[in-house]
Write a protein that holds these residues in place. Structure first.
Motif, PDB file in Angstrom:
ATOM      1  N   HIS A 133       0.818  -1.222   0.000  1.00 17.52           N
ATOM      2  CA  HIS A 133       0.000   0.000   0.000  1.00 17.52           C
ATOM      3  C   HIS A 133       0.850   1.270   0.000  1.00 17.52           C
ATOM      4  O   HIS A 133       0.349   2.354  -0.314  1.00 17.52           O
ATOM      5  CB  HIS A 133      -0.938   0.007   1.211  1.00 17.52           C
ATOM      6  CG  HIS A 133      -0.215   0.003   2.526  1.00 17.52           C
ATOM      7  ND1 HIS A 133       0.152  -1.162   3.164  1.00 17.52           N
ATOM      8  CD2 HIS A 133       0.223   1.015   3.315  1.00 17.52           C
ATOM      9  CE1 HIS A 133       0.780  -0.866   4.293  1.00 17.52           C
ATOM     10  NE2 HIS A 133       0.838   0.448   4.413  1.00 17.52           N
ATOM     11  N   CYS A 134       2.138   1.146   0.342  1.00 21.68           N
ATOM     12  CA  CYS A 134       3.023   2.324   0.312  1.00 21.68           C
ATOM     13  C   CYS A 134       3.212   2.856  -1.110  1.00 21.68           C
ATOM     14  O   CYS A 134       3.616   4.015  -1.294  1.00 21.68           O
ATOM     15  CB  CYS A 134       4.388   1.972   0.908  1.00 21.68           C
ATOM     16  SG  CYS A 134       4.334   1.510   2.648  1.00 21.68           S
ATOM     17  N   LEU A 135       2.945   2.022  -2.100  1.00 25.44           N
ATOM     18  CA  LEU A 135       3.111   2.441  -3.492  1.00 25.44           C
ATOM     19  C   LEU A 135       1.915   3.237  -4.008  1.00 25.44           C
ATOM     20  O   LEU A 135       1.975   3.820  -5.095  1.00 25.44           O
ATOM     21  CB  LEU A 135       3.312   1.210  -4.387  1.00 25.44           C
ATOM     22  CG  LEU A 135       4.566   0.377  -4.122  1.00 25.44           C
ATOM     23  CD1 LEU A 135       4.533  -0.908  -4.941  1.00 25.44           C
ATOM     24  CD2 LEU A 135       5.817   1.175  -4.447  1.00 25.44           C
ATOM     25  N   LEU A 136       0.832   3.258  -3.258  1.00 19.75           N
ATOM     26  CA  LEU A 136      -0.386   3.904  -3.749  1.00 19.75           C
ATOM     27  C   LEU A 136      -0.274   5.421  -3.885  1.00 19.75           C
ATOM     28  O   LEU A 136      -0.764   5.980  -4.872  1.00 19.75           O
ATOM     29  CB  LEU A 136      -1.569   3.531  -2.846  1.00 19.75           C
ATOM     30  CG  LEU A 136      -1.931   2.038  -2.810  1.00 19.75           C
ATOM     31  CD1 LEU A 136      -3.120   1.802  -1.887  1.00 19.75           C
ATOM     32  CD2 LEU A 136      -2.231   1.514  -4.201  1.00 19.75           C
ATOM     33  N   PRO A 137       0.335   6.155  -2.923  1.00 24.27           N
ATOM     34  CA  PRO A 137       0.380   7.626  -3.070  1.00 24.27           C
ATOM     35  C   PRO A 137       1.034   8.122  -4.353  1.00 24.27           C
ATOM     36  O   PRO A 137       0.435   8.953  -5.059  1.00 24.27           O
ATOM     37  CB  PRO A 137       1.147   8.070  -1.814  1.00 24.27           C
ATOM     38  CG  PRO A 137       0.864   7.000  -0.812  1.00 24.27           C
ATOM     39  CD  PRO A 137       0.818   5.729  -1.590  1.00 24.27           C
ATOM     40  N   PRO A 138       2.258   7.649  -4.712  1.00 23.69           N
ATOM     41  CA  PRO A 138       2.818   8.158  -5.977  1.00 23.69           C
ATOM     42  C   PRO A 138       2.004   7.740  -7.194  1.00 23.69           C
ATOM     43  O   PRO A 138       1.844   8.525  -8.137  1.00 23.69           O
ATOM     44  CB  PRO A 138       4.231   7.555  -6.014  1.00 23.69           C
ATOM     45  CG  PRO A 138       4.206   6.400  -5.079  1.00 23.69           C
ATOM     46  CD  PRO A 138       3.221   6.760  -4.021  1.00 23.69           C
ATOM     47  N   LEU A 139       1.460   6.534  -7.185  1.00 22.31           N
ATOM     48  CA  LEU A 139       0.659   6.100  -8.331  1.00 22.31           C
ATOM     49  C   LEU A 139      -0.656   6.864  -8.409  1.00 22.31           C
ATOM     50  O   LEU A 139      -1.163   7.137  -9.505  1.00 22.31           O
ATOM     51  CB  LEU A 139       0.391   4.593  -8.239  1.00 22.31           C
ATOM     52  CG  LEU A 139       1.579   3.693  -8.598  1.00 22.31           C
ATOM     53  CD1 LEU A 139       1.274   2.236  -8.284  1.00 22.31           C
ATOM     54  CD2 LEU A 139       1.957   3.838 -10.071  1.00 22.31           C
TER      55      LEU A 139
END
Length: 665
Positions: A136-142
């Motif tokens: 879920h840490c990848l969600l903000p930039p995406l």
């Protein structure tokens, strides 16, 4: 440098250099650790200095990559983004999560190429942030990338989001991923709402009933959005979303949305709804199709926009498979007739491409009747269509109807159409007919084919316009492969040989290439018995152009026929022609010997080729001498170095040889 200033102090024990920091900045750490040479500020044993230096060297490449993320040069930033996994691997999973990803999220204001590369990289970052537990840490930039203006960047961000959604647990999906989808779906700017349309289908199956209801509501809202781009995105994903919904919700929610989108004021929305309609039709029971889907699809087939009708024609075979035989007979056959008669050439082309597939999928008990009564009259009109693309599309599939209709119907109804298209003014139409002759051959047999279509082919092969003859020559290897060697020898062999003495050089040249391709198909033994004697017989022709054609044919045939045939049959004729009265023939002999030289064995080269080339090198004609010397320089490459020292060579000839050899590739 864009990296922040580092403040730190260095202390030393007897074994190593210890660095302590006043800032936790990732970039300060890497940059200063890589740049600072501990041995320059610390005194101590050489062992301590080496330890410090080794630490710096290992971090330096990573510092360079990070520094390039802020470089003014777009290409450098792009290179660094493409190596983002290397940076993350060096930092470790914790620092990647806490420092690298926030940095990337804060700096998503760059050139489109850089953002596209970043969106692609993040899709495969799961392992680098610690696995599915931390994905879920990848969600903000995406999420930020999914809202940018450039379409390709948004699409790539959505693709990466769809990919990592599968790595979320059901709990994480509801806690982290679904809120992201909701934020995008309710965003102020249309870009975020278009991106949201592609994410509903991947999260819906694995969430609770309450969340499913919320997702369906958000999708309904987007389908009626004020912005056409959002409705277009929703329409393109309607079929995909329908596939993951429960059947009751397909009927209650999706069908009204499909009807509304198929009636949208924008044709770009309506045409995408057609594809969704095909997917929805495949999901519904047969008894519901007529009431829920078919009225809308019938309306689309008669839409005022040709783009919508084109989409119906393009998806017709999938639609036919989805709705079944009864609806096909009652609804799709009339619709297909109308598409074949459409006023727009693009629609007729798309429909013509589907003729064979549509006819094959008709109910077997009524297939022949439907084709003969409803489809064939439309096909006959398309054969003489004014648009070449329509005729070309039809020619690529019409031969396939012969296997469906059988021998009698093919002979009576289809052969006349084949003849018309075989004589069409556009070469692509003729090629498509000739390319599929094997379909007709299987049904009516080679004899019937020779009586009907072959006369037309022969007529074209002797056409007064040389470009027409050239087109038939280009199709001949394909035709020969389909008809077989026996039939070819009986009907077409003499035609191929006649082209070799055509008065147009382009025809003679194409005929030479044609012979080579025929030998590749039928083999060297066939060439020795059938082609080679006729070609070599032209060496005695009174017309020097025909004698030169013999040499051109030998050039082309020597490699495919092999060493034995070339040495035994072709070489003596070439050597004999070296005394021809016409200089053009003699210098082509020199060129021919150079061409076939690699095929010959060394004894033939030394005993037969060498004396002839030496003689030609002393010819009175400058062109003959030039090509003979050029051939000799080429012969040097396959073990004939003694040529240049022959007593018959003048000093200037030897210099010419060395000059030619030095320039040879």
């Amino acid at each position: 440098s864009s990296l922040r200033t580092f403040k730190g102090r260095f202390t030393q024990n007897e074994n190593s250099v210890i660095i302590s920091f006043q800032t936790s900045s990732l970039f300060s750490f890497l940059y200063r650790a890589a740049q600072h040479n501990a041995s320059a500020v610390c005194s101590g044993s050489s062992r301590s200095k080496m330890a410090g230096a080794e630490g710096d060297d290992s971090l330096y490449p990573i510092a360079v990559l990070i520094d390039e993320l802020r470089n003014e040069d777009v290409q450098l930033r792009l290179n660094s983004i493409k190596k983002l996994s290397t940076i993350a691997l060096a930092l470790g999973v914790e620092r990647t999560r806490t420092e690298l990803l926030p940095f990337l999220t804060d700096t998503i204001y760059d050139e489109d190429e850089v953002l596209l590369a970043l969106a692609e990289q993040l899709g495969s970052f799961t392992v680098l942030v610690g696995g599915p537990e931390f994905v879920h840490c990848l969600l903000p930039p995406l999420e930020s990338l999914a809202t940018v203006e450039e379409t390709v960047v948004r699409d790539k961000a959505v693709e990466s989001l769809r990919k990592i959604s599968q790595e979320h647990s059901p709990v994480d999906l509801e806690v982290h991923f679904v809120p992201l989808v909701k934020r995008l779906a309710s965003g102020d700017w249309f870009t975020s709402r278009t991106s949201a349309c592609g994410l509903f289908g991947v999260c819906y199956p694995r969430v609770s009933s309450t969340v499913k209801a919320e997702i369906r509501q958000h999708f309904r809202t987007l389908c009626s959005d004020d912005t056409p781009m959002v409705r277009r995105a929703a329409s393109s994903k309607l079929g995909e979303f329908a596939k993951v919904l429960e059947l009751d919700y397909v009927k209650s929610d999706i069908i009204p949305l499909f009807t509304a989108l198929a009636s949208d004021e924008q044709d770009s929305v309506r045409l995408l709804a057609v594809e969704a309609g095909v997917s929805i039709a495949a999901l519904l029971p047969q008894e519901d199709l007529e009431d829920l889907v078919m009225p809308t699809l019938r309306q689309a087939a008669e839409d005022k926009s040709w783009r919508v009708r084109y989409m119906v024609a393009d998806k017709f075979s999938e639609l036919q498979k989805a709705v079944g035989p009864e609806i096909t007979k009652n609804d799709l056959v009339p619709a297909f007739q109308n598409l074949l008669k459409d006023c727009e050439a693009e629609v007729r082309t798309a429909a013509a491409n589907k003729v064979k597939v549509f006819c094959e999928s008709l109910p077997e008990d009524s297939r022949e009747t439907i084709i003969m009564t409803h489809i064939l009259p439309c096909v006959k009109e398309l054969v003489s269509d004014t648009n070449q693309h329509v005729k070309s599309a039809l020619a690529s599939v019409i031969m396939g109807l012969s296997t469906i209709l059988g021998k009698d119907n093919t002979v009576e109804h289809l052969l006349p159409l084949f003849l018309v298209q075989l004589k069409d003014e556009y070469p692509e139409v003729r090629l498509n007919i000739i390319s599929n002759l094997d379909c007709v051959n299987e049904v009516i047999g080679i004899r019937q084919l020779s009586q009907s279509l072959l006369p037309a082919i022969v007529e074209l092969a002797e056409d007064a316009k040389w470009r027409v003859r050239l087109a038939i020559i280009e199709y001949m290897p394909l035709l020969a492969g389909q008809l077989g060697v026996e039939f070819f020898d009986e009907k077409l062999n003499s035609l191929c040989m006649a082209w070799l003495i055509d008065h147009v050089y382009a025809i003679r040249e194409a005929a030479t290439c044609n012979l080579m391709k025929l030998v590749e198909k039928f083999g060297a033994e066939w060439a020795q018995n059938t082609i080679v004697p006729k070609v070599l017989g032209m060496a005695n022709d009174s017309n020097y152009l025909h004698r030169m054609t013999t040499l051109f044919c030998i050039n082309a045939l020597s490699e495919v026929c092999g060493q034995e045939i070339t040495t035994k049959h072709m070489l003596p004729v070439v050597l004999k022609m070296s005394t021809d009265q016409v200089a053009n023939v003699r210098f082509n002999v020199a060129r021919c010997l150079q061409k076939i030289g690699p095929v010959l064995d060394s004894s033939a080269l030394q005993a037969e080729v060498k004396p002839v080339l030496e003689k030609l090198a002393t010819d009175q004609d400058m062109d003959v001498k030039y090509f003979a010397l050029e051939a000799i320089s080429g012969m040097y490459l396959f073990n004939l170095p003694t040529y240049i020292f022959s007593e018959t060579f003048s000093f200037s000839s030897i210099l010419f040889f060395f000059f030619s050899f030095s320039l040879s590739p």
